[in-house]
Design a protein around this motif. Structure first.
Motif, short mmCIF file in Angstrom:
data_model
loop_
_atom_site.label_atom_id
_atom_site.label_comp_id
_atom_site.label_asym_id
_atom_site.label_seq_id
_atom_site.Cartn_x
_atom_site.Cartn_y
_atom_site.Cartn_z
N HIS A 1 0.88 -1.24 -0.06
CA HIS A 1 -0.10 -0.12 0.15
C HIS A 1 0.77 1.05 -0.15
O HIS A 1 2.10 1.44 0.81
CB HIS A 1 -0.91 0.00 1.27
CG HIS A 1 -1.80 1.27 1.32
ND1 HIS A 1 -2.44 1.57 0.53
CD2 HIS A 1 -1.57 2.27 2.37
CE1 HIS A 1 -3.12 2.87 1.11
NE2 HIS A 1 -2.37 3.18 2.12
N GLY B 1 -4.39 6.34 -1.06
CA GLY B 1 -5.34 5.41 -1.40
C GLY B 1 -4.86 4.31 -2.72
O GLY B 1 -5.46 3.88 -3.62
N THR C 1 -2.75 0.77 -4.05
CA THR C 1 -2.36 -0.82 -3.50
C THR C 1 -1.96 -1.07 -4.87
O THR C 1 -2.67 -1.27 -5.90
CB THR C 1 -3.62 -1.70 -2.98
OG1 THR C 1 -3.77 -0.83 -1.61
CG2 THR C 1 -3.08 -2.76 -2.83
N HIS D 1 -11.46 -3.10 -3.18
CA HIS D 1 -11.02 -2.00 -3.64
C HIS D 1 -12.17 -1.21 -4.35
O HIS D 1 -13.19 -1.71 -4.20
CB HIS D 1 -10.09 -2.13 -4.71
CG HIS D 1 -10.54 -3.23 -5.80
ND1 HIS D 1 -10.57 -4.73 -5.72
CD2 HIS D 1 -11.16 -2.76 -7.06
CE1 HIS D 1 -11.21 -5.05 -6.68
NE2 HIS D 1 -11.45 -4.21 -7.55
N THR E 1 -7.70 2.02 -3.20
CA THR E 1 -8.15 1.29 -2.07
C THR E 1 -8.39 2.59 -1.01
O THR E 1 -7.95 3.59 -1.08
CB THR E 1 -7.32 0.46 -1.27
OG1 THR E 1 -5.95 1.12 -1.18
CG2 THR E 1 -7.26 -0.76 -2.15
N PRO F 1 -5.90 -0.69 3.99
CA PRO F 1 -6.06 -1.57 2.94
C PRO F 1 -5.95 -3.06 3.89
O PRO F 1 -5.08 -3.27 4.79
CB PRO F 1 -5.16 -1.19 2.15
CG PRO F 1 -4.10 -0.56 3.01
CD PRO F 1 -4.95 0.25 4.07
#
Length: 549
Positions: free
Chosen positions: A493, A497, A499, A514, A539, A543
């Motif tokens: 991650h 936000g 991944t 997600h 994500t 996460p």
């Protein structure tokens, strides 16, 4: 220097390596040149790169593809003129692309005026600028040391005096045509400080330093021992050289970067080059040579980030360059690592598998913290050309090894731009000469034109990945956190936000929760990530990794 919260460009840049001889040929002589590069800047702008690094373009007898420099302040006529280089730098800047030139400070060409003066007389003061030494034995017929060259073969060559008698020997860690400078001499240091200023004055944004750990030598010239420190690699005196260079780059406006080619197994010693008053960045050869294996890659990434964090330097991520087997070919072999010793002709490669892994590797390297390097042609999915006829090979490594090492010509073949047959737009249609190395006919599907607009192509994958990288606040410089993942899967991650998942296992794995799929290196199977495939996800919150059950 940068101020405020804006990171210097070199901390998170995507840097594209241009090998001038093989990028684009403007005048039809079969050799790439500056005119060709200028005509193709639109490709690099469309790709979205932040900077171009040019391999050496200086006047040179080309005993080692230009890494034997005869004049550090001019352009070899085969590539063009200094005025053309200045225009190229300005045109790249106008497109928002920075420029990096390659400086070769460990050695020069034997055609360099200093070395020619040193050969002219045993009493020439220029001899002190190199490593001239008498031979061992009663008649001086034995070389001064038994040091072994990275190019294979001897590191000393005996001279002949003007009267025809055998003379002293001179040191060359690489080819005999590349005598090593004596960096203990102040004239050598002053010369290179002036060379740096010469190119910085012309607007370049960075200096890539060839063989950066090899400049200083132990002046007593002891023999190298397996367990002791090397007398010619990573000698402590090298660091004061880079402190002086850093003072020069810091005196120029904007963020000018020093980027070292540093091959060192000791991560602490490697990090020493990146201290705040030395180099800004260095190449990550551990990652380049790493196997396509989740545990090995994770260990390499962890070790890299840990070493760089010691000195708050950005990591760099490199999959290929002008010295190594292209990674499409490497990743298709049973042994996916890279080493000079293991590189041999006739090792089979599954290019379809290698391409699938190279696509996933692109999303991995472009989403790790730090800067990423792209070697020309990797954005086209080019593979190593391994069937170059013997009479057309040019790399001295091939000849110095007696043909045992196939050399580096296979990754230096001119890249394809358009058309169905060679030269694939590398040279003009009315070119008088064929490309300096032969291109495979199968590259007709790998041209820039053939891949443009094909969303399944390697080129469009790179374009989209770099576009997202530029737009995504979590990518480039910054931090990452590993996520729980099944065996053989890398998951991490990057706040706020983002991944990334890379599946290096033999089975498909489910995607974690997600909100958006940003990009995948290959087709997904609904909510499953197939083997040898990577995906970028949006994500939210804390996460979760993919299911490990």
């Amino acid at each position: 220097m940068s101020t405020g919260d804006v990171s210097p460009w070199w901390r998170g840049a995507v840097i594209y390596q241009v090998y001038p001889r093989s990028f684009a040929d403007g005048n039809g002589d079969g050799i790439g040149d500056i005119a060709g590069i200028r005509s193709r800047l639109n490709h690099l702008a469309a790709l979205g790169v932040d900077a171009i690094w040019f391999s050496p373009w200086y006047p040179s007898p080309m005993a080692d593809a230009g890494y034997d420099v005869a004049d550090y302040r001019d352009i070899d006529p085969v590539f063009g003129t200094l005025a053309e280089a200045e225009a190229l730098i300005a045109e790249a800047h106008a497109l928002g692309i920075r420029t990096i030139v390659d400086v070769v400070p460990n050695h020069c060409s034997d055609a360099h005026p200093w070395f020619q003066a040193a050969l002219a007389s045993p009493d020439a003061p220029e001899r002190e600028l190199f490593w001239f030494r008498p031979g061992r034995g009663p008649d001086g017929a034995q070389k001064p040391t038994d040091w072994v060259s990275p190019f294979a073969g001897d590191t000393w060559t005996r001279t002949t005096n003007p009267d025809g008698t055998p003379g002293d020997w001179y040191l060359h860690l690489f080819a005999p045509e590349q005598p090593d400078f004596n960096w203990d001499h102040p004239r050598v240091r002053a010369e290179f400080e002036d060379i740096l200023r010469f190119w910085l004055d012309r607007g370049v944004d960075g200096i890539r330093i060839d063989s950066a750990a090899m400049l200083a030598k132990d002046p007593t010239l002891p023999e190298a021992t397996p367990d002791g420190p090397s007398p010619f690699v990573d000698v402590d005196a090298v660091h004061e050289i880079y402190r002086s260079w850093r003072r020069i780059t810091d005196s120029y406006p904007g963020d000018r970067a020093l980027i070292g080619e540093v091959w060192l197994p000791d991560h602490q010693r490697f990090a020493n080059y990146l201290r705040p008053d030395e180099l800004h960045a260095a190449f990550n050869f551990d990652f380049l040579g790493c196997a396509w294996d989740a545990d090995a890659l994770r260990a390499c990434i962890d070790t890299t980030l840990a070493a760089h964090s010691l000195v708050d330097a950005p990591a760099t991520w490199v999959l290929s360059n002008h010295d190594v087997t292209r990674h499409v070919t490497r990743y298709g072999r049973e042994d996916t690592t890279f080493s000079f010793a293991a590189k041999r002709e006739g090792v089979p490669s599954d290019l379809e598998l290698g391409t699938r892994r190279a696509r996933a590797g692109a999303l991995l390297s472009l989403s790790l913290p730090g800067a990423a390097y792209v070697y020309q042609g990797e954005e086209l999915g080019l593979w190593e050309v391994e069937d170059i006829p013997r009479e057309l090979r040019q790399d001295p490594m091939y000849y110095r090894s007696g043909g045992v090492d196939p050399g580096r010509d296979g990754c230096r073949v001119p890249i394809p731009w358009s058309g169905e047959t060679p030269p694939f737009g590398f040279s003009p249609d009315d070119a008088a000469s064929a490309p300096w190395l032969p291109q495979p006919a199968d590259w007709k599907d790998r041209t820039v034109r053939a891949q443009t607009g094909d969303e399944r192509s390697m080129l469009e994958l790179y374009r989209e990945a770099i576009r997202i990288r530029r737009a995504e606040p979590g990518l480039g410089d910054g931090t990452m956190t590993w996520l729980p993942a099944p065996e053989g899967v890398l998951a991490y991650h990057r706040p706020p936000g983002f991944t990334c998942l890379v599946n290096l296992s033999g089975a498909a794995v489910p995607l974690p929760p997600h909100t958006e799929r940003l990009l995948a290196s290959g087709p997904l199977d609904d909510d499953l990530l197939p083997p040898d495939t990577a995906v970028w996800l949006r994500t939210t919150g804390t996460p979760a990794g993919p299911e490990t059950a």
